[in-house]
Design a protein around this motif. Sequence first.
Motif, mmCIF file in Angstrom:
data_model
loop_
_atom_site.group_PDB
_atom_site.id
_atom_site.type_symbol
_atom_site.label_atom_id
_atom_site.label_comp_id
_atom_site.label_asym_id
_atom_site.label_seq_id
_atom_site.Cartn_x
_atom_site.Cartn_y
_atom_site.Cartn_z
ATOM 1 N N SER A 389 0.864 -1.185 -0.115
ATOM 2 C CA SER A 389 0.152 0.011 0.059
ATOM 3 C C SER A 389 0.750 1.305 0.138
ATOM 4 O O SER A 389 0.186 2.420 -0.173
ATOM 5 C CB SER A 389 -1.040 -0.145 1.224
ATOM 6 O OG SER A 389 -0.270 0.055 2.361
ATOM 7 N N LEU A 390 2.318 1.077 0.120
ATOM 8 C CA LEU A 390 3.122 2.132 -0.112
ATOM 9 C C LEU A 390 4.031 2.244 -1.204
ATOM 10 O O LEU A 390 4.601 2.854 -1.362
ATOM 11 C CB LEU A 390 3.936 2.532 1.234
ATOM 12 C CG LEU A 390 3.125 2.740 2.492
ATOM 13 C CD1 LEU A 390 4.203 2.817 3.629
ATOM 14 C CD2 LEU A 390 2.317 4.207 2.444
ATOM 15 N N LEU A 391 3.556 1.404 -2.220
ATOM 16 C CA LEU A 391 4.119 1.215 -3.425
ATOM 17 C C LEU A 391 3.275 1.710 -4.664
ATOM 18 O O LEU A 391 2.167 1.783 -4.377
ATOM 19 C CB LEU A 391 4.827 -0.221 -3.748
ATOM 20 C CG LEU A 391 5.922 -0.551 -2.682
ATOM 21 C CD1 LEU A 391 5.905 -2.130 -2.834
ATOM 22 C CD2 LEU A 391 7.162 -0.015 -3.182
ATOM 23 N N PRO A 392 3.832 1.936 -5.739
ATOM 24 C CA PRO A 392 5.368 2.182 -6.155
ATOM 25 C C PRO A 392 5.928 3.411 -5.447
ATOM 26 O O PRO A 392 5.148 4.347 -4.750
ATOM 27 C CB PRO A 392 5.511 2.127 -7.671
ATOM 28 C CG PRO A 392 4.113 2.836 -7.953
ATOM 29 C CD PRO A 392 3.173 2.246 -6.953
ATOM 30 N N ARG A 393 7.289 3.544 -5.309
ATOM 31 C CA ARG A 393 7.756 4.422 -4.579
ATOM 32 C C ARG A 393 7.709 5.834 -5.209
ATOM 33 O O ARG A 393 7.962 6.199 -6.432
ATOM 34 C CB ARG A 393 9.405 4.213 -4.752
ATOM 35 C CG ARG A 393 9.758 2.996 -3.830
ATOM 36 C CD ARG A 393 11.019 2.837 -3.645
ATOM 37 N NE ARG A 393 11.817 2.371 -4.834
ATOM 38 C CZ ARG A 393 13.283 2.212 -5.008
ATOM 39 N NH1 ARG A 393 14.009 2.656 -4.249
ATOM 40 N NH2 ARG A 393 13.452 1.785 -6.037
ATOM 41 N N THR A 394 7.196 6.714 -4.466
ATOM 42 C CA THR A 394 7.132 8.280 -4.911
ATOM 43 C C THR A 394 7.795 9.056 -3.675
ATOM 44 O O THR A 394 8.856 8.824 -2.929
ATOM 45 C CB THR A 394 5.845 8.858 -5.205
ATOM 46 O OG1 THR A 394 4.729 8.611 -4.407
ATOM 47 C CG2 THR A 394 5.257 8.096 -6.603
ATOM 48 N N ASP A 395 6.718 9.788 -2.879
ATOM 49 C CA ASP A 395 6.974 10.722 -1.673
ATOM 50 C C ASP A 395 6.509 10.057 -0.475
ATOM 51 O O ASP A 395 5.273 9.510 -0.577
ATOM 52 C CB ASP A 395 6.336 12.052 -1.794
ATOM 53 C CG ASP A 395 6.539 12.896 -0.644
ATOM 54 O OD1 ASP A 395 7.353 12.240 0.406
ATOM 55 O OD2 ASP A 395 6.402 14.156 -0.452
ATOM 56 N N PRO A 396 7.387 9.324 0.225
ATOM 57 C CA PRO A 396 6.903 8.540 1.506
ATOM 58 C C PRO A 396 5.915 9.107 2.346
ATOM 59 O O PRO A 396 4.946 8.483 2.669
ATOM 60 C CB PRO A 396 8.309 8.014 2.148
ATOM 61 C CG PRO A 396 9.410 8.238 1.332
ATOM 62 C CD PRO A 396 8.724 9.532 0.309
ATOM 63 N N ILE A 397 6.137 10.291 2.846
ATOM 64 C CA ILE A 397 4.963 10.994 3.502
ATOM 65 C C ILE A 397 3.750 11.162 2.886
ATOM 66 O O ILE A 397 2.840 10.994 3.308
ATOM 67 C CB ILE A 397 5.583 12.345 4.154
ATOM 68 C CG1 ILE A 397 6.771 11.766 5.246
ATOM 69 C CG2 ILE A 397 4.648 13.162 4.924
ATOM 70 C CD1 ILE A 397 7.073 13.226 5.916
ATOM 71 N N GLY A 398 3.672 11.326 1.445
ATOM 72 C CA GLY A 398 2.510 11.643 0.581
ATOM 73 C C GLY A 398 1.855 10.501 0.474
ATOM 74 O O GLY A 398 0.644 10.125 0.720
ATOM 75 N N LEU A 399 2.468 9.330 0.406
ATOM 76 C CA LEU A 399 1.926 8.052 0.486
ATOM 77 C C LEU A 399 1.293 7.686 1.925
ATOM 78 O O LEU A 399 0.280 6.888 1.909
ATOM 79 C CB LEU A 399 2.980 6.769 0.192
ATOM 80 C CG LEU A 399 3.467 6.949 -1.206
ATOM 81 C CD1 LEU A 399 4.990 6.060 -1.467
ATOM 82 C CD2 LEU A 399 2.336 6.362 -2.402
ATOM 83 N N LEU A 400 1.785 7.955 2.846
ATOM 84 C CA LEU A 400 1.497 7.666 3.996
ATOM 85 C C LEU A 400 0.070 8.349 4.588
ATOM 86 O O LEU A 400 -0.857 7.950 5.085
ATOM 87 C CB LEU A 400 2.541 7.979 5.152
ATOM 88 C CG LEU A 400 2.318 7.557 6.591
ATOM 89 C CD1 LEU A 400 2.371 6.271 6.921
ATOM 90 C CD2 LEU A 400 3.289 8.214 7.514
ATOM 91 N N VAL A 401 0.303 9.795 3.979
ATOM 92 C CA VAL A 401 -0.869 10.721 4.422
ATOM 93 C C VAL A 401 -2.226 10.501 3.363
ATOM 94 O O VAL A 401 -3.282 10.180 3.827
ATOM 95 C CB VAL A 401 -0.496 12.028 4.644
ATOM 96 C CG1 VAL A 401 -1.686 12.848 4.864
ATOM 97 C CG2 VAL A 401 0.338 12.043 5.793
ATOM 98 N N LEU A 402 -1.722 10.705 2.332
ATOM 99 C CA LEU A 402 -2.873 10.750 1.146
ATOM 100 C C LEU A 402 -3.305 9.199 0.683
ATOM 101 O O LEU A 402 -4.303 9.316 0.148
ATOM 102 C CB LEU A 402 -2.318 11.528 0.085
ATOM 103 C CG LEU A 402 -2.009 12.791 0.097
ATOM 104 C CD1 LEU A 402 -1.290 13.644 -0.881
ATOM 105 C CD2 LEU A 402 -3.083 13.628 0.774
ATOM 106 N N GLY A 403 -2.702 8.123 1.090
ATOM 107 C CA GLY A 403 -2.919 6.918 0.265
ATOM 108 C C GLY A 403 -3.785 6.225 1.429
ATOM 109 O O GLY A 403 -4.530 7.016 2.314
ATOM 110 N N ARG A 404 -4.186 4.885 1.183
ATOM 111 C CA ARG A 404 -5.002 4.119 2.159
ATOM 112 C C ARG A 404 -3.882 3.077 2.798
ATOM 113 O O ARG A 404 -4.133 1.751 2.483
ATOM 114 C CB ARG A 404 -6.190 3.440 1.584
ATOM 115 C CG ARG A 404 -7.028 2.845 2.333
ATOM 116 C CD ARG A 404 -7.696 3.677 3.357
ATOM 117 N NE ARG A 404 -8.529 2.895 4.454
ATOM 118 C CZ ARG A 404 -8.178 2.106 5.469
ATOM 119 N NH1 ARG A 404 -6.832 2.188 5.775
ATOM 120 N NH2 ARG A 404 -9.016 1.386 6.127
ATOM 121 N N PRO A 405 -3.152 3.328 3.448
ATOM 122 C CA PRO A 405 -1.874 2.507 4.042
ATOM 123 C C PRO A 405 -2.564 1.347 4.915
ATOM 124 O O PRO A 405 -3.374 1.897 5.820
ATOM 125 C CB PRO A 405 -0.940 3.354 4.698
ATOM 126 C CG PRO A 405 -1.528 4.538 4.929
ATOM 127 C CD PRO A 405 -2.751 4.750 4.052
#
Length: 465
Positions: A389-405
């Motif tokens: 849920s944190l892939l593919p690699r982009t901005d780690p904090i962006g993935l953490l906050v804006l994704g559905r980790p």
Amino acid sequence: MDFTIENALIATQDDYTTLSVGVSDGKISTISPQVESVGTSMPADNKLLLPGFINAHTHSSEMWQRGIMSMFPLELWLAELYDFAPLDIEKVYLSALGTAVETLLSGGTSVVDHLVLIPGKELETIATAVRAYQEVGIRAFIAPLIQDESLTAGIPSGDTKQSHEAYFRSTQATLDILEEAVKLFHNPDIGMSILVAPTGIQLCTDALFTGCAELSDKYNLCRHSHLLETKAQEKLAQEKYGCTAVEHLQRISYLDSRTSLAHCVHLTDGDIKILAETKSTVVHNPLSNLRLGSGIAPILKYRQAGVNVSFGCDGASSNDSQDLLEAIKIGSILHNVTDFDYQHWITPRQSVKMAALGGAIGLNMGELLGTLDVGKKADLVLYDLTSLSLLPRTDPIGLLVLGRPTNIVDSAWVNGKQVVANGKVTTIDVDNLRQELFKNSQWQTQRKSKTVAELEAHYRLVMGL
């Protein structure tokens, strides 16, 4: 235990760098690209290290009613909640365990539990929550939820004449219980703090607020309360005080830098100025505010005015979860529709700062928690950046906050003690907790609340429905 987190990804001003972090005696002792290992070595390749977030407002015992509460506004929702509240010490224990586990596994290392007390077993209720949080190892701020007016007093009278039953416990008796709890359980050095926490202006007299402020000053306690969560509370404040609730709380000296206020949905520009001047903190609970139809708190206005803001999940039957990352995501992007000027919108990095340092400041611990700095307490979380849920690699904090980790917390430490390892809470048997929660509950559908039936017609009348 002394240890070194080696080769973790750490956010810099505008980018990321790989560093190692040494921890000694529960505090961050070194941060360096080539730190000499202190104690046990813990490899952190492809993992993001952040300060632990703070779940700055919740009610643990609501866990027993999540998923079943009716679609009501707060005033009627509370009536239903109290009609079916579990008055059971064992359930207090299990739901506090569950709240702590869910908070840890969504990035939180601290929880503020506005704890509902069982009548006649108030100190036992607090002791039970203390035991649960200490067993899990989360940093806990227990805020016993107190009031001295009956439930009906929380609804405006409008043009009608209303009388309310006296509350079953006197104001002084409530304050005595609270002071005894402070003497028995308040111990910040071991991660256990008691807060003074009148539920809000809708169900509390000035005597209760001022009594809490006096205890706060006497024992250097933080202060907590709900504030202007609904339009009904806004109306009620005008009926009771002839001014806004914020103006009144300032008048009776409840607001200061140790005060955190949950919700703050319906505030005027003058109210916002008062919060900024008194250095009070707003705890943003976006999911419950949406769930109960309370409104959207003007968080962008607060931030522009210099008001400190943190995030809370709120109770697990007005949310209906304790997923702190979910609350942070919704609480950030929700406001993009409230202000056309995108330069005011909350960025993922700002969200992370609000969730960690903002929460710490609201608890008078900004010098001790909330950032990755030498000398601060080692309340830390490692996120696995190889998680699907944190892939593919982009901005780690962006993935953490804006994704559905999901399942992305690899490790967590509180005061330097590891409480999560390899994605699992290590301090208690979570499988056993899951079985106990299942065993002590049952499938349910619709329920009928006697108190809602008594209050609903008046509520609809005074709210113009």
